[in-house]
Design an enzyme around this catalytic site. Structure first.
Site, PDB file in Angstrom:
ATOM      1  N   TYR A 115      -4.666 -12.975  -2.981  1.00 32.46           N
ATOM      2  CA  TYR A 115      -3.643 -12.402  -1.603  1.00 32.46           C
ATOM      3  C   TYR A 115      -3.862 -13.971  -0.857  1.00 32.46           C
ATOM      4  O   TYR A 115      -4.911 -15.127  -0.229  1.00 32.46           O
ATOM      5  CB  TYR A 115      -5.835 -12.316  -0.755  1.00 32.46           C
ATOM      6  CG  TYR A 115      -5.144 -11.812   0.613  1.00 32.46           C
ATOM      7  CD1 TYR A 115      -4.207 -12.001   1.383  1.00 32.46           C
ATOM      8  CD2 TYR A 115      -6.249 -11.154   1.704  1.00 32.46           C
ATOM      9  CE1 TYR A 115      -4.130 -11.378   3.313  1.00 32.46           C
ATOM     10  CE2 TYR A 115      -5.920 -10.398   2.805  1.00 32.46           C
ATOM     11  CZ  TYR A 115      -4.427 -10.780   3.441  1.00 32.46           C
ATOM     12  OH  TYR A 115      -3.936 -10.545   4.680  1.00 32.46           O
ATOM     13  N   LYS A 118       0.199 -10.608  -3.230  1.00 29.68           N
ATOM     14  CA  LYS A 118       0.101 -10.058  -1.543  1.00 29.68           C
ATOM     15  C   LYS A 118       0.693 -11.465  -0.461  1.00 29.68           C
ATOM     16  O   LYS A 118      -0.077 -11.808  -0.642  1.00 29.68           O
ATOM     17  CB  LYS A 118      -1.215  -9.633  -1.089  1.00 29.68           C
ATOM     18  CG  LYS A 118      -1.213  -8.864   0.835  1.00 29.68           C
ATOM     19  CD  LYS A 118      -2.078  -8.928   1.019  1.00 29.68           C
ATOM     20  CE  LYS A 118      -1.959  -8.175   2.562  1.00 29.68           C
ATOM     21  NZ  LYS A 118      -3.660  -7.850   3.264  1.00 29.68           N
TER      22      LYS A 118
END
Length: 296
Positions: free
Chosen positions: A135, A163
């Site tokens: 992330y 992400k």
């Protein structure tokens, strides 16, 4: 890659003032996402307020989610924590509860070096023994992943996706091309930042990690499917309907606005965890007006 593909809907985690999760309210939100046929649920992400919850409440959240939608829709669980051993414990908890995948941001109070982030993510991926998505969330963590670090991590066991935030230069396609050239085949590259989702999807990203899909899953699914079909005109039409809401996200932060939306739609009665304050009552009509533009 299929786990980290399409529309991943990130739910809020309703709690009381003491941080106790309302599992019944959570189940209702997750059932709506599953019924709308999103590709996955993002549980305990930034939208889910994972950083504000104790380990016990995070365990309860995952267990309640899996009891509700396990086997119906894949569930990706955020396992970030300040300490590596704590993040490893969250990863093991998620696996034990039946989660399908993990999401990990490098939380820190002290700024981290690239080597520290590399070792941290490697250790959590090994402990979790589940497919893990990196992330990259610099607006929250104050750490920005370089291409070199992403490439290095992409070759490690269990690390299968990233992400990404929307690129500051706005050229998603160029970034996708650059990263795909250097990462292994099948390494999934998805984007957050809902107001740039239309462009990212049309550029060919693997996944939209969506805040708004946590509460408006049908509308977010419609935008995703139009983009996957290459229908640029329909994507533009749907994205235009979202514009008033995107403006609220940018002005107040999506975390605050999501709680206001849940309240406006009567989905649950929950306030953001303190010290985060709810949206001022004077701004609630703007939320309702924005919703009127979107709701199918």
């Amino acid at each position: 890659m299929k786990l980290f593909a399409g529309l991943s809907a990130f739910s809020i985690t309703p709690t009381d003032a003491s941080g106790c999760v309302d599992t019944a309210a959570l189940a209702r939100l997750l059932e709506r996402i599953s019924a709308a046929r999103a590709n996955s649920i993002g549980l305990l992400g930034s939208t889910g307020g994972y950083a504000f919850l104790s380990r016990h409440e995070r365990q309860r959240t995952v267990e309640a989610a899996m009891a509700c939608v396990g086997g119906k829709i894949p569930v990706i669980v955020g396992v970030g924590a300040l300490r590596t051993d704590e993040a490893q414990a969250h990863a093991r908890d998620a696996r034990k509860a039946g989660a399908n995948g993990l999401l990990l941001a490098p939380m820190s109070y002290t700024p981290l070096t690239e080597e520290e982030v590399f070792q941290h993510i490697l250790a959590v991926a090994e402990a979790g023994e589940l497919p893990l998505c990196i992330y990259n969330n610099p607006s929250t963590t104050r750490f920005t992943f370089t291409d070199d670090l992403i490439v290095r991590l992409a070759s490690a066991p269990n690390i299968v996706a990233v992400k990404m935030p929307l690129p500051t230069h706005g050229d998603v396609k160029a970034e996708l091309t650059r990263l795909r050239r250097r990462t292994p085949d099948g390494f999934a590259i998805g984007y957050s930042g809902d107001w740039g989702a239309a462009d990212a999807l049309l550029a060919g990203c693997d996944a939209w990690y969506s805040v708004i899909a946590g509460l408006l899953p049908s509308e977010a699914v419609a935008l995703t499917r139009a983009a996957q079909a290459g229908d640029a005109c329909e994507v533009e039409r749907l994205d235009q309907a979202f514009q008033p809401l995107w403006r609220l996200f940018k002005e107040f932060g999506s975390f605050r606005v999501m709680y206001a939306i849940a309240d406006a739609l009567g989905l649950c009665r929950a306030a953001p965890p303190r010290p985060i304050l709810p949206l001022p009552p004077a701004d609630m009509p703007r939320v309702k007006d924005a919703l009127d533009c979107i709701l199918i």
